[in-house]
Design an enzyme around this catalytic site. Sequence first.
Site, PDB file in Angstrom:
ATOM      1  N   GLN A 154       9.675  -3.152   5.017  1.00 54.72           N
ATOM      2  CA  GLN A 154       9.640  -4.611   5.127  1.00 54.72           C
ATOM      3  C   GLN A 154      10.885  -5.173   5.801  1.00 54.72           C
ATOM      4  O   GLN A 154      10.832  -6.209   6.461  1.00 54.72           O
ATOM      5  CB  GLN A 154       9.464  -5.236   3.742  1.00 54.72           C
ATOM      6  CG  GLN A 154       8.150  -4.878   3.084  1.00 54.72           C
ATOM      7  CD  GLN A 154       6.948  -5.233   3.953  1.00 54.72           C
ATOM      8  OE1 GLN A 154       6.667  -6.399   4.209  1.00 54.72           O
ATOM      9  NE2 GLN A 154       6.242  -4.221   4.447  1.00 54.72           N
ATOM     10  N   HIS A 202      10.838  -6.159   9.523  1.00 58.30           N
ATOM     11  CA  HIS A 202      10.211  -7.381  10.022  1.00 58.30           C
ATOM     12  C   HIS A 202      11.202  -8.274  10.749  1.00 58.30           C
ATOM     13  O   HIS A 202      10.856  -8.944  11.722  1.00 58.30           O
ATOM     14  CB  HIS A 202       9.575  -8.165   8.873  1.00 58.30           C
ATOM     15  CG  HIS A 202       8.168  -7.760   8.576  1.00 58.30           C
ATOM     16  ND1 HIS A 202       7.095  -8.249   9.274  1.00 58.30           N
ATOM     17  CD2 HIS A 202       7.662  -6.909   7.648  1.00 58.30           C
ATOM     18  CE1 HIS A 202       5.974  -7.728   8.795  1.00 58.30           C
ATOM     19  NE2 HIS A 202       6.289  -6.910   7.817  1.00 58.30           N
ATOM     20  N   GLU A 237       7.741 -12.648  -2.143  1.00 59.32           N
ATOM     21  CA  GLU A 237       6.442 -12.548  -1.479  1.00 59.32           C
ATOM     22  C   GLU A 237       5.696 -11.285  -1.922  1.00 59.32           C
ATOM     23  O   GLU A 237       4.538 -11.331  -2.324  1.00 59.32           O
ATOM     24  CB  GLU A 237       6.658 -12.535   0.032  1.00 59.32           C
ATOM     25  CG  GLU A 237       5.387 -12.373   0.841  1.00 59.32           C
ATOM     26  CD  GLU A 237       5.668 -12.214   2.326  1.00 59.32           C
ATOM     27  OE1 GLU A 237       4.717 -12.374   3.112  1.00 59.32           O
ATOM     28  OE2 GLU A 237       6.825 -11.914   2.700  1.00 59.32           O
ATOM     29  N   HIS A 238       6.347 -10.136  -1.818  1.00 62.05           N
ATOM     30  CA  HIS A 238       5.748  -8.856  -2.200  1.00 62.05           C
ATOM     31  C   HIS A 238       6.568  -8.251  -3.343  1.00 62.05           C
ATOM     32  O   HIS A 238       7.785  -8.114  -3.204  1.00 62.05           O
ATOM     33  CB  HIS A 238       5.761  -7.860  -1.041  1.00 62.05           C
ATOM     34  CG  HIS A 238       5.155  -8.368   0.223  1.00 62.05           C
ATOM     35  ND1 HIS A 238       5.919  -8.795   1.302  1.00 62.05           N
ATOM     36  CD2 HIS A 238       3.867  -8.517   0.599  1.00 62.05           C
ATOM     37  CE1 HIS A 238       5.116  -9.164   2.281  1.00 62.05           C
ATOM     38  NE2 HIS A 238       3.861  -9.014   1.885  1.00 62.05           N
ATOM     39  N   ASP A 270      -0.425  -5.349   3.993  1.00 63.31           N
ATOM     40  CA  ASP A 270      -0.221  -5.951   5.310  1.00 63.31           C
ATOM     41  C   ASP A 270      -1.329  -5.583   6.281  1.00 63.31           C
ATOM     42  O   ASP A 270      -1.725  -6.396   7.124  1.00 63.31           O
ATOM     43  CB  ASP A 270       1.111  -5.483   5.898  1.00 63.31           C
ATOM     44  CG  ASP A 270       2.302  -6.192   5.298  1.00 63.31           C
ATOM     45  OD1 ASP A 270       2.114  -7.219   4.628  1.00 63.31           O
ATOM     46  OD2 ASP A 270       3.436  -5.711   5.504  1.00 63.31           O
ATOM     47  N   HIS A 327     -10.371 -54.128 -10.902  1.00 66.11           N
ATOM     48  CA  HIS A 327     -11.002 -52.958 -11.523  1.00 66.11           C
ATOM     49  C   HIS A 327     -11.765 -53.383 -12.776  1.00 66.11           C
ATOM     50  O   HIS A 327     -12.901 -52.946 -13.026  1.00 66.11           O
ATOM     51  CB  HIS A 327      -9.938 -51.924 -11.918  1.00 66.11           C
ATOM     52  CG  HIS A 327      -9.360 -51.154 -10.778  1.00 66.11           C
ATOM     53  ND1 HIS A 327      -8.651 -51.737  -9.767  1.00 66.11           N
ATOM     54  CD2 HIS A 327      -9.390 -49.812 -10.499  1.00 66.11           C
ATOM     55  CE1 HIS A 327      -8.256 -50.812  -8.914  1.00 66.11           C
ATOM     56  NE2 HIS A 327      -8.681 -49.631  -9.337  1.00 66.11           N
TER      57      HIS A 327
END
Length: 442
Positions: free
Chosen positions: A250, A253, A318-319, A352, A412
């Site tokens: 990861q 990335h 995230e992961h 992924d 109302h």
Amino acid sequence: MPVVLKPAASKNNVRSSRPDVVDTVAEVIADVRAHGDEAVHRYSMKFDAWDRASYRLGPDEIRSIVSGVPTSVLEDLRFVQRQVQNFAQAQRDSVHDFEIESLPGVYLGQRNIPVTAAGAYVPGGRYPLTASAHMTIVTAKVAGVERVAATTPPNEGAPPPISVAAMHLAGAEEIYVLGGVQAVAALALGTETIDPVNMLAGPGNAYVAEAKRQLFGEVGIDLFAGPTEVLIVADETADPFTIAVDLLSQAEHGPDSPAVLITTSREVGQSAIEHVDALLPGLPTGRVAGAAWRDHGEVLLVENQEEAFALADTYASEHVQIFTAEPRDALAGMRDYGALFLGQDTCVPYGDKVIGTNHVLPTLGAARYTGGLWVGKYLKTVTYQEIRDKDSSAMLGELCGRASRLENFEGHARSGDLRAARHGGAALPWADHDVRLGDARA
């Protein structure tokens, strides 16, 4: 407090866009809004040195491009898209319309209606993320979206074949070879040749992410995207070599991608650090992954699994991979994460690329309040109401009148009064007697 075995050199994971990015994106969006296709062509030439009469690929072009992709690649794309479709279909099947009778003759219902049109951005650049086509387009089609317009940047002055094939096989009705802010703005706002969409999905660079942020409200978006994140929770049963490999998977990335290990074993933590250092020189993406590991990599030692889960939740990563003796303990022990990967045979790259769950996930702590992209993001959950029983309408009318006047909403209240008078004989002191009899009780 955890013991820090490897600190991050930088804790500056900025959760807001850079001012220069904000200004550039705003300028492009304003230009596309004002000048449509002319602005899109101008920025495509400026940023990608790419121009053509129409950025949309025609059917013959698509067939020609797809036919040039190796059969084995097409088979792999189809396999992965089936996995995404199967999981997305299970999600769709779990979302139900319903209707209840809450009071005598009072019917309340819920419907889940797909958005009419969605835009899918499939990144190019450093990595042509064909998997993003599966996640955004296949999921939208399973949700029932009628029109999916997908776009991807050119690659070396031509349409990228594998990305085009992935978008085509996923079911996109329109395929554009157009990248960057100009692509996102064109899809969101519409131009003379590109019809607007109702929702945008898909990852991109900082400029694409900022464009989605600025356009949010005019269109829906999947998520506010930040750098990819991974966090591993490991105990003494975990394999340090596997940990190191997965952290780097990861970190490659981007140089701002956090890679964090929380472990209950000092030996596992120190050994994982040594393996990362040994693996980096031979990794083709080692320059990027090494920067991410240096600046945003962390290894933290805690006393027990409960503390590990609690600390992991503060990251809302995230992961999150769980390398413990009983990985399913995390299902009950953790709350804040984008996706869990349970056990050492389950890795983030599976999510992924191939396993079928959606890889568009929350970053920058957003897992504290949202999950990732799923069929529900393409659905509008709407409600309807109907009253068929006059006594119930009269009773609710009286209650509505009282509740509305508590808040000084006289208009109302009078809507409620009218029904109470019509069906229950209540007084209507604010109306002329003839109007009340002629209109309210007719």
